[in-house]
Design an enzyme around this catalytic site. Structure first.
Site, mmCIF file in Angstrom:
data_model
loop_
_atom_site.group_PDB
_atom_site.id
_atom_site.type_symbol
_atom_site.label_atom_id
_atom_site.label_comp_id
_atom_site.label_asym_id
_atom_site.label_seq_id
_atom_site.Cartn_x
_atom_site.Cartn_y
_atom_site.Cartn_z
ATOM 1 N N CYS A 123 -8.830 18.583 13.783
ATOM 2 C CA CYS A 123 -9.858 19.349 13.172
ATOM 3 C C CYS A 123 -10.377 20.597 13.449
ATOM 4 O O CYS A 123 -10.706 21.480 12.977
ATOM 5 C CB CYS A 123 -11.030 18.142 12.976
ATOM 6 S SG CYS A 123 -10.846 16.418 12.556
ATOM 7 N N CYS A 165 -14.035 14.850 7.357
ATOM 8 C CA CYS A 165 -14.722 13.772 8.203
ATOM 9 C C CYS A 165 -15.693 14.494 9.120
ATOM 10 O O CYS A 165 -15.932 15.786 9.049
ATOM 11 C CB CYS A 165 -13.838 12.995 9.054
ATOM 12 S SG CYS A 165 -12.968 14.172 10.317
ATOM 13 N N CYS A 194 -4.051 14.229 4.315
ATOM 14 C CA CYS A 194 -4.748 13.492 5.489
ATOM 15 C C CYS A 194 -6.113 13.785 5.515
ATOM 16 O O CYS A 194 -6.781 13.375 6.439
ATOM 17 C CB CYS A 194 -3.998 14.033 6.872
ATOM 18 S SG CYS A 194 -4.607 15.704 7.382
ATOM 19 N N ASP A 197 -8.397 16.424 5.167
ATOM 20 C CA ASP A 197 -8.993 17.526 5.736
ATOM 21 C C ASP A 197 -8.744 18.668 5.116
ATOM 22 O O ASP A 197 -7.477 19.003 5.323
ATOM 23 C CB ASP A 197 -9.014 17.483 7.150
ATOM 24 C CG ASP A 197 -9.534 16.348 7.929
ATOM 25 O OD1 ASP A 197 -10.934 16.342 7.949
ATOM 26 O OD2 ASP A 197 -8.942 15.649 9.174
#
Ligand SMILES: Cc1ncc(COP(=O)(O)O)c(C=O)c1O
Ligand code: FES
Lengths: 412, 312
Positions: free
Chosen positions: B106, B62, B35, B37
């Protein structure tokens, strides 16, 4: 690609996201404007107000017919967008041939085709998704083996929106024709960028979206070859000869006609000047940035598109730093779309996750200049270096040795 | 484009504590490559006091992953390990003035890196039980895995029940197709079928009486008070309460009391009260916490608080 870091106009930034959408050409706007006010009539009406609009629609149909080389202008059906054209084509083939319950498509189509096919699977249809190799190319033997009298339609995109890779649709349409199978192509990214002459192909249906060729958003076309059996998606009035009911979006149709005329005029430029700019950008970046590569099939590609995967960093972060400098592009990273996986196109080509998330699509148009491209070539290397400094996969001056083993986080 | 807060952008453009620190004695690696991260957190912990003297991060991710890594290191520097472990995802998101629902994972990653680093320091094995599914409900940031597990554990059969248990589907309702698919799948496993007819009917707004009969100012305030009174028993049932403080043109100021004060869903409750008032009075009304009364013009509401709704 769903999330795009876009700018207002090309005046206050460098817009390299033309596969997402394009700026409406000033000449197109000028052509459209009267159809909101003086020329407001309903083309179906029995008076001069309607009649004049009717003539304008006919002109537009002719302009589009010329751009795609259709044999008859009645083969042009106006729709509301590329997505509607795709849905109409596939659903029509299924309804017109109820005994055929299979569909052939590819696993790199736009969601306008893929999401519909996945939904149709829930209704019991069988969908065959053709695979692609590491360069995004199809295996035509796999395709040949699937063509049968159980297949209602093969839907294969002309050009991929993320990588620009061109599929051999003319050949594939002939193979389908020989097997008695309808052939649809989502040519949303191809129309206006590559020459198309439909009357010399076996393509049954083709989708166009206005906003990819400098016409406005919210207008599209389905090309339907004369004689191909058809079932409308929207029934109602007799507009579009009963094949797509609903009062015509006359101003936008006029705009799309004008945009088609301009696209034909600029076709040569697209193949030369725009291609040269794209190549300049690509060479400039590849020679200045280590550990990046072009995705897709560079030998069979739209002239305006280049997709570069930057290893060990993530695309959304790249776009945000580019955006700060006024440069707009888009990415196949999961984060730009809020999903859990990077773009299905990158996954289909088996691009490793560490590169797929860092893929950036630059898509040019005839409005771009050499000065802009040179500024982008200058801007990209420091952005990549800045993010790599933060990356756990990157050491002092290069990727850590055996990156995937050196950093193997829990639950990856 | 994501609607990132200025603080998120600032931390992304100028990340604090980037890079691995020298002399680290604790490392936590977490994330998911698929994904996009992944985060390595390094800490320098004082062995006598267990105070985190320095923290550094390296992130593949990101804008908001980088910003929440930066925020996390800022928050925990100077804390003891025990204090640091109490830092929640919501604390990280709050520090950044909120994150879009799609991006809450996140901040989950930051908290998990911290747990992993502390386990590493103590020489323990850290096992992650995190499983993340596709985001189904954007209003409340609920993913498919959480919905599926809740449906299974509690034998749920309707979208309404799913909303009660997980909040998913209790907002704009656009995720109901996704929730129905999960219900159908889980029910099918148990040999049952999902009954779409069991779904509650959509709300149809009646023409409000107040629109028909014009009201005096006094009648209007009385009516507002009446509506709020009628909602109190419902809030009291959840150990909360609400009180009318002031009415200024289309702004109705209320005091949230009891359990409502710290409730993650205070803004949702306010919206509910507002909807009811709009419906009953037939005019547009804004319900605003009384705390904003003296502070001039109402502020832009913060992003929907998500907190513990996100599985960690
Ligand atoms: C290949 C392709 N097909 C379909 C579409 C959808 O077109 P529209 O946005 O007009 O519905 C797009 C554009 O987003 C596209 O790139
Ligand atoms: S997305 Fe679930 S209620 Fe709005």
């Amino acid at each position: 690609m769903t999330a795009h870091m876009t700018m207002g106009t090309t005046m206050d930034g460098i817009y390299l996201d033309n596969n997402a959408t394009t700026r409406v050409d000033d000449e197109v706007v000028t052509a459209m404007l009267p159809y909101f006010t003086e020329q407001f009539g309903n083309p179906s009406s029995m008076h001069q107000f309607g009649n004049r609009v009717g003539h304008a629609l006919k002109t537009a149909r002719g302009q589009i017919q010329e751009l795609i080389g259709a044999a008859h202008d009645s083969e042009i059906i106006f729709t509301s967008c590329g997505t509607e054209s795709d849905s109409t084509a596939i659903l029509s083939a299924l309804r017109a041939q109820p005994n055929r319950r299979e569909i052939i498509t590819t696993n790199v189509e736009h969601p306008a085709v893929l999401a519909l096919c996945e939904h149709l699977e829930k209704d019991g249809y069988i969908v065959h998704y053709l695979k692609v190799d590491m360069k995004g190319r199809l295996d035509l033997r796999e395709y040949q083996a699937l063509l049968s009298d159980k297949v209602a339609i093969a839907s294969i995109m002309w050009a991929n929106n993320e990588t620009g890779t061109l599929f051999p649709v003319k050949k594939m349409a002939e193979m389908a024709f020989d097997a008695g199978v309808m052939f649809h192509t989502d040519a949303v990214q191809a129309v206006g960028k590559v020459p198309i002459d439909l009357k010399r192909t076996a393509i049954s249906m083709l989708s166009i979206s206005g906003h990819k060729l400098h016409a406005p958003k919210g207008i599209g076309v389905l090309y339907l070859r004369r004689g191909v059996r058809f079932r409308p998606m929207l029934r109602g009035g007799h507009q579009e000869r009963g094949r797509r009911a609903g009062t015509e979006n006359s101003a936008f149709i006029v705009g799309l006609g004008k945009a088609a005329e301009l696209a034909l005029q600029h076709m040569e430029e697209e193949q030369t000047r725009v291609r040269d700019l794209r190549d300049r950008l690509e060479e400039g970046i590849l020679s200045a940035v280590p550990h990046c590569f072009v995705t897709g099939d560079p030998d069979h590609r739209l002239p305006n598109t280049c997709n570069i995967a930057f290893e060990f960093i993530e695309g959304e972060a790249i776009l945000m730093l580019m955006n700060k400098l006024g440069i707009a592009a888009s990415s196949g990273s999961a984060c730009t779309s809020g999903s859990l996986e990077p773009s299905h196109v990158m996954r289909a080509m088996d691009i490793p996750y560490t590169a797929a998330h860092g893929s950036i699509r630059f898509s040019l148009s005839r409005h771009n200049t050499e000065a802009e491209i040179d500024r982008v070539i200058e801007a990209i290397p420091p952005i990549v270096a800045q993010l790599r400094k933060l990356s756990p996969y990157w050491g002092a001056d290069g990727p850590v040795e055996n990156p995937e083993a050196a950093f193997a986080p829990a639950y990856s | 484009m994501w609607d990132y807060s200025e603080t998120v952008k600032e931390h992304f453009y100028n990340p604090r504590n980037a890079g691995a620190i020298d002399g680290a004695n604790a490392t936590g690696d977490v994330g998911s490559l698929s994904c996009g991260d992944a985060l390595r957190l390094t800490l320098k912990v004082n062995p006598d006091t267990e105070v985190i003297e320095d923290a550094g991060f390296q992130t593949f991710g990101c804008g908001s992953a980088i910003a929440s890594s930066s925020a996390l290191t800022e928050i925990i520097k100077g804390m003891t390990l025990e204090e640091a472990l109490k830092v929640s995802n919501q604390d990280i998101a709050d520090y950044l003035d909120g994150l879009p629902p799609e991006k809450m994972h996140c901040s989950v990653m930051g908290r998990e890196a911290l747990q992993a680093a502390v386990a590493d320091y103590k020489g323990e094995e850290w096992k992650d039980d995190h499983e993340e599914g596709a985001l189904i409900c954007k209003c409340f940031a609920v993913d498919a895995v959480l919905i599926e597990e809740t449906v299974r554990a509690n034998g749920l059969t309707t979208v309404e029940e799913v909303a009660h248990y997980t909040k998913a589907g209790g907002g704009c309702a656009s995720c109901h197709e996704g929730i129905e698919e999960i219900l159908a799948k889980v029910l099918a496993e148990a040999g049952a079928t999902f009954d779409p007819e069991a779904a509650p009917k959509p709300v149809v707004e009646a023409t409000p009486a107040a629109l028909v009969a014009g009201m005096t100012g006094v009648q209007r305030i009385k009516k507002i008070d009446e509506v709020i009174e009628s909602l109190r028993p419902m809030l009291q049932a959840d150990a909360g309460d609400v009180e009318l403080v002031e009415v200024m043109e289309d702004k109705v100021y209320v005091n949230m009391k009891g359990a409502c004060i710290n409730c993650q869903l205070a803004s949702v409750t306010l919206n509910g009260i507002q909807e009811k008032l709009v419906e009953e009075l037939g005019e547009f009304i804004r319900v605003i916490p009384a705390s904003q009364l003296a502070k001039g013009p109402a502020k832009k509401p913060a992003m929907v608080p998500l907190g513990e709704l996100v599985q960690s």
